[in-house]
Design a protein around this motif. Structure first.
Motif, PDB file in Angstrom:
ATOM      1  N   ALA A  75       0.748  -1.017  -0.012  1.00 21.58           N
ATOM      2  CA  ALA A  75      -0.627  -0.056   0.173  1.00 21.58           C
ATOM      3  C   ALA A  75       0.605   1.662  -0.057  1.00 21.58           C
ATOM      4  O   ALA A  75       0.384   2.776  -0.339  1.00 21.58           O
ATOM      5  CB  ALA A  75      -0.628   0.270   1.195  1.00 21.58           C
ATOM      6  N   VAL A  78       2.709   1.385  -3.869  1.00 23.09           N
ATOM      7  CA  VAL A  78       1.584   1.712  -4.743  1.00 23.09           C
ATOM      8  C   VAL A  78       1.488   3.314  -4.801  1.00 23.09           C
ATOM      9  O   VAL A  78       1.039   4.051  -5.535  1.00 23.09           O
ATOM     10  CB  VAL A  78       0.272   0.722  -4.592  1.00 23.09           C
ATOM     11  CG1 VAL A  78      -0.699   1.913  -5.461  1.00 23.09           C
ATOM     12  CG2 VAL A  78       0.428  -0.205  -5.059  1.00 23.09           C
ATOM     13  N   GLU A  79       1.227   3.571  -3.098  1.00 18.97           N
ATOM     14  CA  GLU A  79       0.626   5.651  -2.787  1.00 18.97           C
ATOM     15  C   GLU A  79       1.909   6.230  -3.511  1.00 18.97           C
ATOM     16  O   GLU A  79       1.808   7.381  -4.159  1.00 18.97           O
ATOM     17  CB  GLU A  79       1.066   5.841  -1.552  1.00 18.97           C
ATOM     18  CG  GLU A  79       0.465   6.843  -0.857  1.00 18.97           C
ATOM     19  CD  GLU A  79      -0.287   7.785   0.287  1.00 18.97           C
ATOM     20  OE1 GLU A  79      -0.810   8.055   0.395  1.00 18.97           O
ATOM     21  OE2 GLU A  79       1.040   6.669   1.297  1.00 18.97           O
ATOM     22  N   LEU A  82       2.718   5.922  -7.165  1.00 20.59           N
ATOM     23  CA  LEU A  82       1.365   6.788  -8.443  1.00 20.59           C
ATOM     24  C   LEU A  82       1.445   8.136  -7.714  1.00 20.59           C
ATOM     25  O   LEU A  82       1.116   8.876  -8.678  1.00 20.59           O
ATOM     26  CB  LEU A  82      -0.567   6.284  -7.444  1.00 20.59           C
ATOM     27  CG  LEU A  82      -0.565   5.252  -7.839  1.00 20.59           C
ATOM     28  CD1 LEU A  82      -2.107   4.937  -7.481  1.00 20.59           C
ATOM     29  CD2 LEU A  82      -0.997   4.933  -9.453  1.00 20.59           C
ATOM     30  N   ARG A  97      -2.250  14.211  -2.052  1.00 24.75           N
ATOM     31  CA  ARG A  97      -2.688  13.099  -1.812  1.00 24.75           C
ATOM     32  C   ARG A  97      -3.043  12.957  -3.556  1.00 24.75           C
ATOM     33  O   ARG A  97      -3.741  13.166  -4.126  1.00 24.75           O
ATOM     34  CB  ARG A  97      -4.347  12.763  -1.238  1.00 24.75           C
ATOM     35  CG  ARG A  97      -3.664  12.409   0.042  1.00 24.75           C
ATOM     36  CD  ARG A  97      -4.651  12.418   1.628  1.00 24.75           C
ATOM     37  NE  ARG A  97      -3.914  12.178   2.863  1.00 24.75           N
ATOM     38  CZ  ARG A  97      -3.722  13.034   3.807  1.00 24.75           C
ATOM     39  NH1 ARG A  97      -4.120  14.123   2.867  1.00 24.75           N
ATOM     40  NH2 ARG A  97      -3.445  13.103   5.011  1.00 24.75           N
ATOM     41  N   GLU A 100      -6.032   7.902  -7.362  1.00 22.97           N
ATOM     42  CA  GLU A 100      -6.255   7.168  -7.799  1.00 22.97           C
ATOM     43  C   GLU A 100      -6.331   6.116  -6.527  1.00 22.97           C
ATOM     44  O   GLU A 100      -5.853   4.684  -6.227  1.00 22.97           O
ATOM     45  CB  GLU A 100      -4.743   6.551  -8.805  1.00 22.97           C
ATOM     46  CG  GLU A 100      -5.289   6.700 -10.450  1.00 22.97           C
ATOM     47  CD  GLU A 100      -5.114   7.913 -10.493  1.00 22.97           C
ATOM     48  OE1 GLU A 100      -5.044   8.725 -11.081  1.00 22.97           O
ATOM     49  OE2 GLU A 100      -4.214   9.276  -9.587  1.00 22.97           O
ATOM     50  N   VAL A 101      -4.992   6.340  -5.567  1.00 22.22           N
ATOM     51  CA  VAL A 101      -5.027   5.976  -4.260  1.00 22.22           C
ATOM     52  C   VAL A 101      -6.531   5.287  -3.422  1.00 22.22           C
ATOM     53  O   VAL A 101      -6.215   4.198  -2.997  1.00 22.22           O
ATOM     54  CB  VAL A 101      -4.358   5.867  -3.549  1.00 22.22           C
ATOM     55  CG1 VAL A 101      -3.881   5.410  -2.151  1.00 22.22           C
ATOM     56  CG2 VAL A 101      -2.600   5.868  -4.020  1.00 22.22           C
ATOM     57  N   THR A 104      -8.206   2.525  -5.475  1.00 18.53           N
ATOM     58  CA  THR A 104      -7.909   1.144  -5.160  1.00 18.53           C
ATOM     59  C   THR A 104      -7.906   1.168  -3.546  1.00 18.53           C
ATOM     60  O   THR A 104      -8.104  -0.146  -4.289  1.00 18.53           O
ATOM     61  CB  THR A 104      -6.437   1.556  -5.739  1.00 18.53           C
ATOM     62  OG1 THR A 104      -5.440   1.693  -6.562  1.00 18.53           O
ATOM     63  CG2 THR A 104      -5.336   0.292  -4.815  1.00 18.53           C
ATOM     64  N   TYR A 156      -8.982  10.903  -0.622  1.00 18.09           N
ATOM     65  CA  TYR A 156      -8.026  11.561  -1.961  1.00 18.09           C
ATOM     66  C   TYR A 156      -8.965  12.450  -2.532  1.00 18.09           C
ATOM     67  O   TYR A 156      -7.746  12.226  -4.093  1.00 18.09           O
ATOM     68  CB  TYR A 156      -7.545   9.997  -1.887  1.00 18.09           C
ATOM     69  CG  TYR A 156      -6.371   9.820  -0.893  1.00 18.09           C
ATOM     70  CD1 TYR A 156      -5.079   9.480  -1.455  1.00 18.09           C
ATOM     71  CD2 TYR A 156      -7.020   9.044   0.061  1.00 18.09           C
ATOM     72  CE1 TYR A 156      -4.730   8.744  -0.273  1.00 18.09           C
ATOM     73  CE2 TYR A 156      -6.407   8.098   0.516  1.00 18.09           C
ATOM     74  CZ  TYR A 156      -5.400   8.090   0.326  1.00 18.09           C
ATOM     75  OH  TYR A 156      -4.221   7.586   1.553  1.00 18.09           O
ATOM     76  N   LEU A 205      -3.439   2.368   5.612  1.00 19.04           N
ATOM     77  CA  LEU A 205      -3.842   3.970   5.140  1.00 19.04           C
ATOM     78  C   LEU A 205      -4.374   5.069   6.824  1.00 19.04           C
ATOM     79  O   LEU A 205      -5.099   5.594   6.462  1.00 19.04           O
ATOM     80  CB  LEU A 205      -5.360   3.540   4.049  1.00 19.04           C
ATOM     81  CG  LEU A 205      -5.079   2.465   2.870  1.00 19.04           C
ATOM     82  CD1 LEU A 205      -6.215   2.117   2.547  1.00 19.04           C
ATOM     83  CD2 LEU A 205      -4.389   4.217   2.325  1.00 19.04           C
ATOM     84  N   GLU A 209      -2.390   8.034   6.750  1.00 20.19           N
ATOM     85  CA  GLU A 209      -3.247   8.500   6.152  1.00 20.19           C
ATOM     86  C   GLU A 209      -3.728   8.938   7.187  1.00 20.19           C
ATOM     87  O   GLU A 209      -4.470  10.422   6.628  1.00 20.19           O
ATOM     88  CB  GLU A 209      -3.787   7.586   5.302  1.00 20.19           C
ATOM     89  CG  GLU A 209      -2.552   7.771   3.844  1.00 20.19           C
ATOM     90  CD  GLU A 209      -1.899   8.850   3.640  1.00 20.19           C
ATOM     91  OE1 GLU A 209      -2.156   9.961   3.076  1.00 20.19           O
ATOM     92  OE2 GLU A 209      -0.550   8.710   3.406  1.00 20.19           O
TER      93      GLU A 209
END
Length: 242
Positions: A75, A78-79, A82, A97, A100-101, A104, A156, A205, A209
């Motif tokens: 995770a 990927v963040e 992206l 941010r 797309e995250v 996903t 996001y 997440l 986040e």
């Protein structure tokens, strides 16, 4: 019967998303609550189920925990990838941010809800009493799933229509999952592996986040209390289900 019961999960998921929409003027409280709910789901629901289902060990460590760490790291990876790709192509971010995250992460929530439906169907194959107990547990925590799906997508920077689309997909997923058990059976170890992996991604997440954002502009005690309340709510749901 399993599909009919799964309709309760459908309604509870929509109720959770509706609640997340209606309290936008208290965004920090919403995020604090979402972080607590996600923490509770991972630590008190997903991980115990994953450890029980996966069973096997890899080099002295339960496979579910290895996949939990892998999910957390993936995770994060990927963040970052992206974000770099978005910046390289001149794309826009939302407060740092990448939209797309959020999509996903919401898609992962949809996958989790589908597996909830599969759990309902599998439990009814065992017996009516078992099916009812699992269904009650799923329906109770699908409110939190709907709440988190809408919150994550919106956080996001995705448009409201996208957040609503992901919420609807999350609501339909348990019904589809329950219906699928009429035709297939998922191996228990594969289910445990998925739960461990998904739990790691969800914890990332929440910790990296959701909770930092909740306290960024409103570092209030009420935000912290919402986080504790969210985790306590999942504990209550798990306790009642058992």
């Amino acid at each position: 019967m399993a599909v009919f019961v799964a309709l309760g999960a459908f309604l509870m998921t929509l109720a959770g998303g509706w609640t997340a929409q209606r309290v936008t003027d208290r965004r920090h409280l919403v995020l604090g609550l979402a972080g607590g709910l996600m923490l509770g789901v991972v630590g008190l629901d997903l991980l115990p189920e994953a450890l029980e289902a996966a069973g096997t060990e890899v080099f002295g460590v339960p496979a579910a925990l290895l996949l939990f760490v892998a999910g957390f790291l993936l995770a994060h990876l990927v963040e970052r990838l992206l974000a770099v790709r978005q910046a390289a192509h001149g794309g826009e971010e939302h407060d740092g941010r990448v939209p797309e995250v959020g999509l996903t992460a919401a898609a992962a929530m949809v996958g989790h809800s589908a597996m909830d439906g599969v759990a309902i169907g599998a439990a009814f194959q065992v017996g009516g009493g078992m099916g009812t107990a699992v269904a009650l547990a799923v329906i109770a925590h699908d409110f939190a799933d709907g709440f988190n799906t809408y919150t994550i997508t919106s956080l996001y920077g995705n448009a409201r229509r996208k957040a609503l689309a992901m919420l609807f997909a999350d609501a339909v997923a348990p019904v589809a999952g329950a219906a699928s058990t009429l035709f297939l059976t998922i191996p228990e170890q594969l289910l445990g592996a998925y739960l461990g992996f998904f739990g790691g991604a969800l914890l990332y997440l929440a910790a990296a986040e959701i909770l930092p954002e909740a306290h960024h502009q409103h570092p209030a005690r009420s935000t912290l209390l919402c986080t504790v309340a969210g985790a306590a709510f999942i504990w209550l749901v798990v306790g009642i289900a058992d």
